[in-house]
Each structure stands twice: as C-alpha cells, then as structure tokens.
Design a protein around this motif. Structure first.
Motif, mmCIF file in Angstrom:
data_model
loop_
_atom_site.group_PDB
_atom_site.id
_atom_site.type_symbol
_atom_site.label_atom_id
_atom_site.label_comp_id
_atom_site.label_asym_id
_atom_site.label_seq_id
_atom_site.Cartn_x
_atom_site.Cartn_y
_atom_site.Cartn_z
ATOM 1 N N LEU A 185 0.823 -1.207 0.000
ATOM 2 C CA LEU A 185 0.000 0.000 0.000
ATOM 3 C C LEU A 185 0.859 1.261 0.000
ATOM 4 N N ALA A 186 2.006 1.204 0.686
ATOM 5 C CA ALA A 186 2.892 2.367 0.737
ATOM 6 C C ALA A 186 3.571 2.646 -0.595
ATOM 7 N N ALA A 187 3.571 1.662 -1.485
ATOM 8 C CA ALA A 187 4.282 1.799 -2.755
ATOM 9 C C ALA A 187 3.410 2.347 -3.874
ATOM 10 N N THR A 188 2.151 2.655 -3.583
ATOM 11 C CA THR A 188 1.261 3.171 -4.613
ATOM 12 C C THR A 188 0.431 4.322 -4.055
ATOM 13 N N ARG A 189 0.053 5.228 -4.938
ATOM 14 C CA ARG A 189 -0.806 6.334 -4.526
ATOM 15 C C ARG A 189 -2.279 5.954 -4.611
ATOM 16 N N GLN A 190 -2.581 4.813 -5.228
ATOM 17 C CA GLN A 190 -3.981 4.414 -5.393
ATOM 18 C C GLN A 190 -4.595 4.033 -4.048
ATOM 19 N N ARG A 191 -5.885 4.316 -3.906
ATOM 20 C CA ARG A 191 -6.581 4.041 -2.642
ATOM 21 C C ARG A 191 -6.883 2.563 -2.453
ATOM 22 N N VAL A 192 -7.174 1.852 -3.554
ATOM 23 C CA VAL A 192 -7.521 0.436 -3.474
ATOM 24 C C VAL A 192 -6.610 -0.342 -4.420
ATOM 25 N N THR A 193 -5.946 -1.360 -3.891
ATOM 26 C CA THR A 193 -5.103 -2.236 -4.690
ATOM 27 C C THR A 193 -5.755 -3.604 -4.772
ATOM 28 N N PHE A 194 -5.809 -4.148 -5.986
ATOM 29 C CA PHE A 194 -6.323 -5.496 -6.194
ATOM 30 C C PHE A 194 -5.178 -6.391 -6.656
ATOM 31 N N CYS A 195 -4.961 -7.497 -5.930
ATOM 32 C CA CYS A 195 -3.860 -8.418 -6.208
ATOM 33 C C CYS A 195 -4.396 -9.839 -6.389
ATOM 34 N N GLY A 196 -3.607 -10.654 -7.060
ATOM 35 C CA GLY A 196 -3.818 -12.102 -7.078
ATOM 36 C C GLY A 196 -2.682 -12.766 -6.317
ATOM 37 N N HIS A 197 -2.208 -13.884 -6.865
ATOM 38 C CA HIS A 197 -0.962 -14.543 -6.449
ATOM 39 C C HIS A 197 -1.081 -15.396 -5.189
ATOM 40 N N MET A 198 -1.925 -15.020 -4.227
ATOM 41 C CA MET A 198 -1.973 -15.717 -2.945
ATOM 42 C C MET A 198 -2.946 -16.896 -2.926
ATOM 43 N N HIS A 199 -3.920 -16.940 -3.822
ATOM 44 C CA HIS A 199 -4.864 -18.051 -3.955
ATOM 45 C C HIS A 199 -5.835 -18.177 -2.780
ATOM 46 N N GLU A 200 -5.832 -17.228 -1.866
ATOM 47 C CA GLU A 200 -6.775 -17.219 -0.746
ATOM 48 C C GLU A 200 -7.384 -15.826 -0.632
#
Length: 248
Positions: free
Chosen positions: A139-154
């Motif tokens: 979260l600290a690495a982006t200015r966007q308010r909401v980050t959507f990620c995959g990769h974790m499978h949960e």
C-alpha cells in the motif's frame, strides 16, 4: 460501474466458466483479470482466448508469474512439477496467444485503483502478500486508494489509514458486500478462480460497485472432478488434479 475480478485462473476452464456465468448473471461492465491465466490446468488456449475477448470488450488484464514463465517455457525458480506444466503450456499456445500474454502489463492504474498480480512494491519480482506487513509495504508503494492483487490463492482484505502502520486484515465472507470506507486504504485479494488454497474447492472471484464503493467476494462451486479429469488426460502431474477437490 460494476467491475468483475478474476485472479489465478490457471487454465481451469470449468472454474472460469462457472465464475463468468455467476458474474454475468449479476451483471458487470468491465472484467479485471489479475494474472496467472495459465499454469497447472489443462485448458490454457481456451483461457487465453477467453481473457482476450474480455479485454477486447473493454476489460483489463495484467501479467502473472506463470504467464511470464509460459512465454519462455519454464524457469529454474519453479519446482519440477510446476515447470513441467509450464513447458507443456508453452507448446499448447500459438504465436498469437503468446503475443497476447507478452503484451500484458505488470500493473494498471484505473482511477483510484491499482491492478497487479503480486504486489505494488516490486511487481515483477513476484513477492507474496503473506500478511499485514507485506500488505502495508504494498500500500505504501502506490498512490492508489484500493489495490487489487492475485498470487496468494486465498481471499483476503487488508485496510489501513494513510500513513498507518501494519494493516488490519480479515477474510471476506462470500456474497457479503463490504463497504470500502473512503477514509481507509485497501488491498483486496479476491482469491483464485482455478486453484483455491484455503481448504474450500469452490472457485473464487468478486465484483466491485464503484458507485456504492462496495466489494463483494464470491465462492462459486464448479465441476472440479471434470477439471481434474482433463488434467490427467493431458498427462500433467496428478497432484494438480488431486488438489482441486481439496482446495489445496
């Protein structure tokens, strides 16, 4: 606008079709695919073609680590079975499908949202969001308010105040709209379509209502036995078939 989220499809046609059917019944304006279209599963060509149609219709897709590996035909960083599946996948894809994967960006910024497969601090290094500290770093690495990620499978949802320390965390319930409070910053992991790993074999996906500012995660049952049978018929490692029924 309604955004439909799909992550970690892993060439599981049965799971992806079930999620698409569910979200099309709800209705959505744009699809967002959070990487790892291929790897593990038996239908990489169909999956890539289907995602390309979603993108052609105005959707967004980002590159995952399995997608990147499939372009090269494997990587030494993967365990032997995953590498075998990637090498098989590489030969299943035609030039146009590989070109589509090669053209996928690592990140996409969409208004106040960031879409990325792994994390925001080093998207191409494929580090995992394993807990609150990693979520806070992302979260600290982006200015966007909401980050959507995959990769974790949960499925997982993290939140913090601007400038806050470790993010809070909870596991979202299926079919329960979650208000994304505008005073907080959020990192959402909708879970894996094609290979959930939280002990529940039902496919994961989700959708966001940008006007109401709510996120709804979904668990969608599908015919995992048919998906497993296709893996075995393709000659892929049997463990990839067995884990679908276990949600591991």
């Amino acid at each position: 606008m309604r955004l439909a989220f799909f992550a970690d499809l892993h060439a599981n046609r049965q799971a992806f079709e079930a999620c698409l059917k569910r979200l099309r019944k709800i209705g959505f304006d744009r699809a967002v695919v959070l990487g790892d279209l291929v790897g593990y599963g038996a239908d990489p060509s169909w999956t890539v073609d289907t995602v390309q149609r979603l993108v052609d219709d105005g959707g967004v897709a980002v590159l995952g680590n399995h997608d990147e590996a499939a372009l090269r035909g494997g990587t030494g960083h993967m365990h032997a079975q995953a590498r075998a599946a990637i090498e098989w996948t590489h030969h299943q894809l035609d030039d146009a499908q590989r070109a589509f994967l090669a053209g996928l960006p690592l990140t996409v910024e969409d208004e106040d949202r960031l879409y990325v497969h792994a994390n925001a601090w080093a998207p191409g290094n494929w580090g995992y969001i394993t807990g609150a500290r990693a979520a806070t770093q992302s979260l600290a690495a982006t200015r966007q308010r909401v980050t959507f990620c995959g990769h974790m499978h949960e499925p997982a949802l993290y939140h913090t105040r601007p400038g806050g320390l470790d993010a809070g965390h909870f596991t979202p319930r299926s079919d329960f709209p979650i208000p994304l409070a505008p005073t907080l910053r959020w990192l959402a992991i909708p879970g894996s379509v094609g290979q959930p790993r939280d002990g529940n074999p039902a496919a994961c996906c989700g959708w966001m209502d940008t006007e109401r500012n709510t996120l709804t995660c979904l668990r969608v049952p599908y015919d995992h036995e048919a998906a497993s049978a296709r893996i075995l018929r393709a000659g892929l490692p049997p463990g990839f078939a067995a884990r679908l029924g276990e949600g591991r």
